[in-house]
Design an enzyme around this catalytic site. Structure first.
Site, short mmCIF file in Angstrom:
data_model
loop_
_atom_site.label_atom_id
_atom_site.label_comp_id
_atom_site.label_asym_id
_atom_site.label_seq_id
_atom_site.Cartn_x
_atom_site.Cartn_y
_atom_site.Cartn_z
N HIS A 6 4.86 6.01 11.46
CA HIS A 6 4.38 5.82 10.09
C HIS A 6 3.45 7.00 9.76
O HIS A 6 2.22 6.84 9.67
CB HIS A 6 3.64 4.49 9.99
N ARG A 24 11.19 3.94 3.38
CA ARG A 24 10.80 2.98 4.42
C ARG A 24 12.03 2.18 4.78
O ARG A 24 12.77 1.72 3.90
CB ARG A 24 9.71 2.05 3.90
N ARG A 53 0.80 -1.23 0.00
CA ARG A 53 0.00 0.00 0.00
C ARG A 53 0.83 1.27 0.00
O ARG A 53 0.62 2.15 -0.81
CB ARG A 53 -0.89 0.06 1.24
N THR A 54 1.73 1.38 0.95
CA THR A 54 2.36 2.68 1.14
C THR A 54 3.14 3.09 -0.10
O THR A 54 3.04 4.21 -0.58
CB THR A 54 3.26 2.65 2.38
N LYS A 100 25.42 -3.54 -1.07
CA LYS A 100 26.89 -3.42 -1.21
C LYS A 100 27.48 -2.67 -0.03
O LYS A 100 28.67 -2.41 0.01
CB LYS A 100 27.23 -2.65 -2.49
C1 NCD Z 1 1.50 -0.97 8.11
C2 NCD Z 1 3.01 -0.82 8.31
O1 NCD Z 1 3.77 -1.05 7.37
O2 NCD Z 1 3.36 -0.45 9.42
N1 NCD Z 1 1.15 -1.18 6.79
C3 NCD Z 1 0.93 -0.11 5.98
O3 NCD Z 1 1.84 0.63 5.71
N2 NCD Z 1 -0.30 0.12 5.55
C4 NCD Z 1 0.88 -1.94 9.02
C5 NCD Z 1 1.40 -3.35 9.02
O4 NCD Z 1 2.30 -3.71 8.28
O5 NCD Z 1 0.84 -4.12 9.79
#
Ligand code: NCD
Length: 306
Positions: free
Chosen positions: A129, A101, A51-52, A80
């Site tokens: 997040h 991320r 999703r993100t 590397k």
């Molecule tokens: C969440 C995350 O990555 O923290 N997912 C997301 O980005 N929608 C929640 C999860 O992974 O449980």
């Protein structure tokens, strides 16, 4: 130049403006479809995501911009031994804005310190997040018409769930919010959230173990997955993973206007028989996430749309 590291980087007033912009985007998508023509978003994902990453990339594409990046540490020079600081210096030559991320808490902050383009924290370890929180706030405001005077239940892995930590911090700034923190003892919220956020702000909250006891009071139920990847041993994960399962039967205990949110991915914690309940809002939440990320990109790139 502005980055997004924590949901608290925006004041409550700025968040209102961001959400108002997202509403306008939702209602008039055509008006925004060329506002980022020629701009590039780089996504640097050192941890899995569906999703993100795809949501922020879709947001940029919807604005007329383009995207580049990598979706795992193995396919980047991190394999590397390149540092995040060096990688972002390089990416700053390619793109106008970056989303990162990383499994290590604070890595996006290190990137921001070495970047000459805006950096968005797309999840750092079990810490924060913020773009999910923007999504959650926008979803709640869109569905309930307000972000104050509500009882919010957060259920599941409150220890490792970064979406929970960010959402608690963000919602604590609104009036009349009461949290019901629903988790097994082992997965309660970390001390830093309790001390730095809840206690410091004299936030009204209770901690309970049984979902059934909490359900009748709630205006929003925020379900979360047990964060398998952050457990030290498989045995503990297996013991915890099905602790909560929300199903049709339990939904009978909830108010008729209580919405169920989940950052997704879902594993077993919401049974698929809940999906058709009009109160199940987790897939609508994904759509709201695109609008608010579009608003975020425009804001960080300081694009003015008349
Ligand atoms: C969440 C995350 O990555 O923290 N997912 C997301 O980005 N929608 C929640 C999860 O992974 O449980």
């Amino acid at each position: 130049m502005r980055h997004l590291m924590s949901p608290l980087d925006f004041s409550v007033d700025e968040l209102e403006q961001l959400m108002d912009l997202a509403v306008d985007i939702e209602n008039n998508p055509q008006k925004y479809s060329h506002t980022c023509d020629g701009k590039k978003l780089a996504t640097l994902f050192y941890e899995p995501s569906t999703r993100t990453r795809l949501s922020i990339e879709t947001a940029m594409l919807n604005l007329g911009g383009s995207v580049l990046g990598f979706s795992s540490a193995q396919t980047s020079s991190a394999s590397k031994g390149e540092s995040v600081a060096d990688t972002i210096r390089v990416i700053s030559c390619f793109a106008d804005i970056a989303g990162i991320r990383h499994p290590k808490e604070g890595a996006p902050m290190v990137a921001a310190m070495h970047s000459s383009i805006p950096v968005v924290n797309c999840g750092d370890g079990g810490h924060q997040h913020p773009t999910q929180t923007l999504t959650d706030l926008f979803t709640i405001r869109s569905l309930k018409g307000r972000l104050s005077n509500m009882t919010i239940g957060l259920c599941g892995d409150l220890k490792f769930g970064r979406t929970v930590h960010s959402l608690i911090a963000a919602l604590s700034r609104y009036t009349g919010i009461r949290f019901v923190l629903i988790s097994p003892d082992e997965l309660r919220i970390p001390d830093y959230v309790r001390e730095d956020v809840l206690d410091k702000q004299h936030q009204d909250y209770v901690e309970v173990t049984r979902l059934e006891d909490a359900l009748p009071q709630l205006d929003i139920l925020y379900m979360t997955r047990v964060q398998k990847e952050r457990f030290f041993n498989e045995e503990d994960y297996v013991r915890m993973k099905d602790f909560y399962i929300l199903n049709e039967e339990k939904m009978k205990l909830a108010k008729p206007d209580m919405y169920v949110l989940h950052p997704l991915p879902r594993v077993n914690e919401i049974s698929v028989d809940v999906d058709d309940d009009p109160r199940a809002a987790y897939f609508r939440q994904v759509q709201y996430g695109v609008y608010i990320r579009m608003a975020l990109i425009l804001t960080l790139l300081e694009v003015k749309v008349c």
